[in-house]
Write an enzyme that holds these catalytic residues in place. Structure first.
Site, PDB file in Angstrom:
ATOM      1  N   LYS A 173       0.893  -0.971  -0.049  1.00 48.54           N
ATOM      2  CA  LYS A 173       0.077   0.060   0.011  1.00 48.54           C
ATOM      3  C   LYS A 173       0.829   1.427  -0.072  1.00 48.54           C
ATOM      4  CE  LYS A 173      -2.844   3.088   2.619  1.00 48.54           C
ATOM      5  NZ  LYS A 173      -2.058   4.129   2.031  1.00 48.54           N
ATOM      6  N   GLU A 248       8.432   0.109  11.814  1.00 49.84           N
ATOM      7  CA  GLU A 248       9.489   1.249  11.805  1.00 49.84           C
ATOM      8  C   GLU A 248       8.814   2.456  11.843  1.00 49.84           C
ATOM      9  OE1 GLU A 248      12.624   0.720  11.567  1.00 49.84           O
ATOM     10  OE2 GLU A 248      12.725  -1.440  11.203  1.00 49.84           O
ATOM     11  N   CYS A 282      12.879   9.905   8.877  1.00 49.73           N
ATOM     12  CA  CYS A 282      12.753   9.313  10.197  1.00 49.73           C
ATOM     13  C   CYS A 282      13.811   9.448  11.070  1.00 49.73           C
ATOM     14  CB  CYS A 282      12.318   7.752   9.957  1.00 49.73           C
ATOM     15  SG  CYS A 282      13.459   6.952   9.113  1.00 49.73           S
ATOM     16  N   GLU A 379       8.085  15.027  17.255  1.00 54.38           N
ATOM     17  CA  GLU A 379       8.753  14.831  15.846  1.00 54.38           C
ATOM     18  C   GLU A 379       8.082  15.858  14.752  1.00 54.38           C
ATOM     19  OE1 GLU A 379       7.565  11.390  13.531  1.00 54.38           O
ATOM     20  OE2 GLU A 379       9.671  11.176  12.760  1.00 54.38           O
TER      21      GLU A 379
HETATM   22  P1  NDP Z   1       1.266   7.797   8.791  1.00 51.78           P
HETATM   23  O1  NDP Z   1       1.472   6.731  10.068  1.00 51.78           O
HETATM   24  O2  NDP Z   1       0.212   8.461   8.815  1.00 51.78           O
HETATM   25  O3  NDP Z   1       1.101   6.725   7.556  1.00 51.78           O
HETATM   26  C1  NDP Z   1       1.745   5.669   6.983  1.00 51.78           C
HETATM   27  C2  NDP Z   1       0.999   4.693   6.225  1.00 51.78           C
HETATM   28  O4  NDP Z   1      -0.154   4.017   6.865  1.00 51.78           O
HETATM   29  C3  NDP Z   1       0.515   5.532   4.954  1.00 51.78           C
HETATM   30  O5  NDP Z   1       0.365   4.738   3.869  1.00 51.78           O
HETATM   31  C4  NDP Z   1      -1.004   5.806   5.347  1.00 51.78           C
HETATM   32  O6  NDP Z   1      -2.046   5.845   4.439  1.00 51.78           O
HETATM   33  C5  NDP Z   1      -1.169   4.155   6.447  1.00 51.78           C
HETATM   34  N1  NDP Z   1      -2.131   4.602   7.083  1.00 51.78           N
HETATM   35  C6  NDP Z   1      -2.995   5.361   7.663  1.00 51.78           C
HETATM   36  N2  NDP Z   1      -4.051   4.970   8.283  1.00 51.78           N
HETATM   37  C7  NDP Z   1      -4.050   3.600   8.385  1.00 51.78           C
HETATM   38  C8  NDP Z   1      -4.800   2.728   9.233  1.00 51.78           C
HETATM   39  N3  NDP Z   1      -5.699   2.798  10.119  1.00 51.78           N
HETATM   40  N4  NDP Z   1      -4.378   1.273   9.028  1.00 51.78           N
HETATM   41  C9  NDP Z   1      -3.503   1.037   8.396  1.00 51.78           C
HETATM   42  N5  NDP Z   1      -2.642   2.088   7.387  1.00 51.78           N
HETATM   43  C10 NDP Z   1      -2.846   3.191   7.803  1.00 51.78           C
HETATM   44  O7  NDP Z   1       2.770   8.402   8.693  1.00 51.78           O
HETATM   45  P2  NDP Z   1       3.040   9.539   7.802  1.00 51.78           P
HETATM   46  O8  NDP Z   1       2.498   9.314   6.214  1.00 51.78           O
HETATM   47  O9  NDP Z   1       2.916  10.714   8.427  1.00 51.78           O
HETATM   48  O10 NDP Z   1       4.803   9.399   7.719  1.00 51.78           O
HETATM   49  C11 NDP Z   1       5.491   9.969   8.609  1.00 51.78           C
HETATM   50  C12 NDP Z   1       5.969   8.953   9.712  1.00 51.78           C
HETATM   51  O11 NDP Z   1       6.691   7.977   9.174  1.00 51.78           O
HETATM   52  C13 NDP Z   1       6.892   9.852  10.361  1.00 51.78           C
HETATM   53  O12 NDP Z   1       6.584   9.507  11.909  1.00 51.78           O
HETATM   54  C14 NDP Z   1       8.186   9.168  10.213  1.00 51.78           C
HETATM   55  O13 NDP Z   1       9.226   9.148  11.334  1.00 51.78           O
HETATM   56  C15 NDP Z   1       7.635   7.563  10.000  1.00 51.78           C
HETATM   57  N6  NDP Z   1       8.702   6.951   9.209  1.00 51.78           N
HETATM   58  C16 NDP Z   1       9.579   6.225   9.525  1.00 51.78           C
HETATM   59  C17 NDP Z   1      10.607   5.430   8.854  1.00 51.78           C
HETATM   60  C18 NDP Z   1      11.421   4.356   9.643  1.00 51.78           C
HETATM   61  O14 NDP Z   1      11.989   3.563   8.593  1.00 51.78           O
HETATM   62  N7  NDP Z   1      11.493   4.011  10.575  1.00 51.78           N
HETATM   63  C19 NDP Z   1      11.083   5.723   7.584  1.00 51.78           C
HETATM   64  C20 NDP Z   1      10.103   7.015   7.139  1.00 51.78           C
HETATM   65  C21 NDP Z   1       9.023   7.367   8.026  1.00 51.78           C
HETATM   66  P3  NDP Z   1      -2.379   7.353   4.099  1.00 51.78           P
HETATM   67  O15 NDP Z   1      -1.264   8.009   3.603  1.00 51.78           O
HETATM   68  O16 NDP Z   1      -3.184   7.063   3.079  1.00 51.78           O
HETATM   69  O17 NDP Z   1      -2.972   7.982   5.463  1.00 51.78           O
END
Ligand code: NDP
Length: 487
Positions: A173, A248, A282, A379
């Site tokens: 996804k 992650e 991240c 963050e």
């Molecule tokens: P989110 O947690 O909002 O979204 C991550 C993914 O989850 C998206 O594809 C999102 O879809 C999806 N999603 C949203 N709601 C649900 C749900 N209820 N059930 C399942 N999936 C869902 O993160 P952000 O897009 O805001 O990204 C930033 C975050 O990611 C930061 O906290 C960052 O630190 C972290 N990150 C961590 C990394 C690591 O390797 N540790 C690397 C990169 C980022 P949709 O976009 O459609 O809402």
């Protein structure tokens, strides 16, 4: 407007619904994306589940699976520039970074391609003379891979690489923000020759796509990258089906600088940690913890470097910092900086958006020493560095660990013994010493606490996509003795 399609069961389709994707450099819609609904998710998971036991995939040898992954790696390398341009347009990440990063993504697929036929079961020594016992290592099943908008190709490679090498099937996804590069990548998956249903790529909104996917009873394994709030939903969904989960998540990573460090070189690492990718990383080194005696000099160098950063169109190779990915991100950063200044933080540089359109924000440094500023604990996922200072090593450790996160950290010192002590004392999944933001397919990556659990990359990460089956074979020809006693 350009139109992208999703990949379900080997077919590209528009999807019943769609949404507009915004170019963050202009704030204008530039492409139409399929918006997967529950029924699409159902079809994608169904296809992945069927493909798992279909001879076209299950019948391949591990070496043949590896060859498909090598082919995919070559295709990613060949198309790296096109994919980079799509990621740059859809997320605002600068072309200098996306083109280098995507070329390197191919190396992740190569690494896992090589591992496919090195996965082994085991023959067990056993305490019963008439038994042979061995372990078969099998694919864990259907994998739901969920990624956020930053570095989507990179974050999916560390999930798809081991999953496919191990023989799993995948529903990937993409985030609703900036899904273009992953939808285009799906075409390379097809071209590489993976059988229908082995890799399905969809995009849609969290509630009607991610939520449905991670709740699906046919999903055995969830590999999630995103924020801690969403991760809690995912964990709850997984609990219902007892699916295996790795998370992650975000970070508030400390960069600890001692007075004996080479400050000019260190300043480059600090800049890389917080201003590269416009801070939307991240592992962003968003808390600078500097020894008081070196503080003013380091801040002087950093201020000059931050003010010299070239802000501009992400497609321009001269640009060093592009826009934030969304208006939502920009508003969040503006709010936290404002609140931090109100609670006593001092502005060293930046703190505002440059004039013009797009979601731009200046490289910002806030001196937060002695304050409870929100920028120290929240963050931000943006180009904002919170600075704290310390006198002693113990104080530096206390400040570095004063966070519920534990993803990455940096230590800058020329004292080898101190570097080793800090490595032991810092609570984070990655410690970089005299460097920052280095990654490799060979090195496991992941965090502690609110930064998640599980590791991606490295040899062992592939085991997370397998399960073992213990097989007992009785070698005696004698009748089975006393059936009422456990053997
Ligand atoms: P989110 O947690 O909002 O979204 C991550 C993914 O989850 C998206 O594809 C999102 O879809 C999806 N999603 C949203 N709601 C649900 C749900 N209820 N059930 C399942 N999936 C869902 O993160 P952000 O897009 O805001 O990204 C930033 C975050 O990611 C930061 O906290 C960052 O630190 C972290 N990150 C961590 C990394 C690591 O390797 N540790 C690397 C990169 C980022 P949709 O976009 O459609 O809402």
């Amino acid at each position: 407007m350009r139109r992208f399609q999703q990949l379900i069961d080997g077919q590209f389709e528009d999807g019943a619904a769609s949404f507009e994707s915004i170019d963050p450099a202009t704030g204008e819609a530039w492409a139409l994306m399929p918006r997967a609904q529950a029924a699409d998710v159902e079809r994608a998971v169904g296809a992945a589940h069927r493909a798992l036991s279909d001879k076209a995939w299950r019948g391949l040898t591990a070496t043949q699976r590896g060859k498909l992954l090598y082919r995919l790696a070559d295709l990613v390398a060949e198309h790296a520039q096109d994919l980079a341009l799509l990621e740059t347009t859809d997320t605002g990440k600068i072309i200098r970074e996306t083109s280098a990063q995507i070329a390197y993504v191919a190396e992740y697929y190569r690494y896992f391609a090589g591992l496919a036929d090195k996965l082994q079961g085991a023959h067990l020594p056993i305490d019963k003379p008439d038994m042979e016992v061995w372990l078969r290592r099998e694919p864990i099943g259907v994998v739901a891979a969920v990624v956020p908008w930053n570095s989507q190709l990179f974050l999916s490679a560390v999930k798809l690489g081991p999953a496919l090498a191990a023989g799993c099937t995948v529903v990937l996804k993409a985030s609703e923000d900036g899904p273009a590069p992953l939808l285009e990548f799906a075409r390379l998956v097809q071209q590489a020759g993976f059988p229908a249903g082995v890799v399905n790529v969809i995009t849609g909104f969290g509630p009607d796509c991610g939520q449905v996917l991670t709740s699906h009873p046919l999903v055995s394994r969830i590999a999630f990258t995103g924020g801690p709030g969403t991760a809690r939903h995912v964990m709850r969904n997984a609990a219902e089906n007892l699916a295996h989960v790795t998370l992650e998540l975000g970070g508030k990573s400390p960069v600890v600088v001692f007075e004996d460090a080479d400050l000019d070189s260190t300043a480059n690492a600090v800049v890389a940690g917080i201003f590269a990718a416009t801070g939307q990383s991240c592992v962003a080194g968003s808390r600078l913890i500097v020894q008081r005696s070196a503080r003013d000099r380091l801040l002087g160098i950093l201020k000059a470097k931050a003010e010299a950063i070239v802000i501009g169109a992400p497609q321009d190779r001269a640009t060093e910092m592009g826009p934030l990915a969304t208006q939502r991100q920009l508003s969040h950063i503006e709010e936290v900086v404002k609140a931090s200044l109100a609670s006593g933080a001092k502005l060293v540089t930046g703190g505002s958006a440059p004039s013009g359109s797009g979601f731009y924000y200046r490289p910002t440094i806030l001196d937060c020493s002695g304050t409870e500023a929100a920028a120290v604990s929240t963050e931000l996922f943006g180009p904002v560095l919170a600075v704290l200072d310390f006198e002693t090593e113990a104080e530096a450790v206390r400040l570095a660990n004063a966070t519920p996160y534990g993803l990455a950290s940096g230590v800058f010192t020329s004292n080898l013994s101190r570097a080793h002590r800090m490595t032991r004392d810092i609570r984070a999944g990655v410690v970089w010493i005299n460097t920052y933001r280095a990654v490799s397919p060979m090195a496991p990556f992941g965090g502690f606490g609110l930064s998640g659990s599980g590791r991606e990359g490295g040899l062992e990460s592939i085991l997370d996509y397998t399960r073992t089956k213990t097989v007992w074979l009785r070698t005696s020809d004698d009748p089975i003795p006393d059936p009422f006693v456990m053997r």
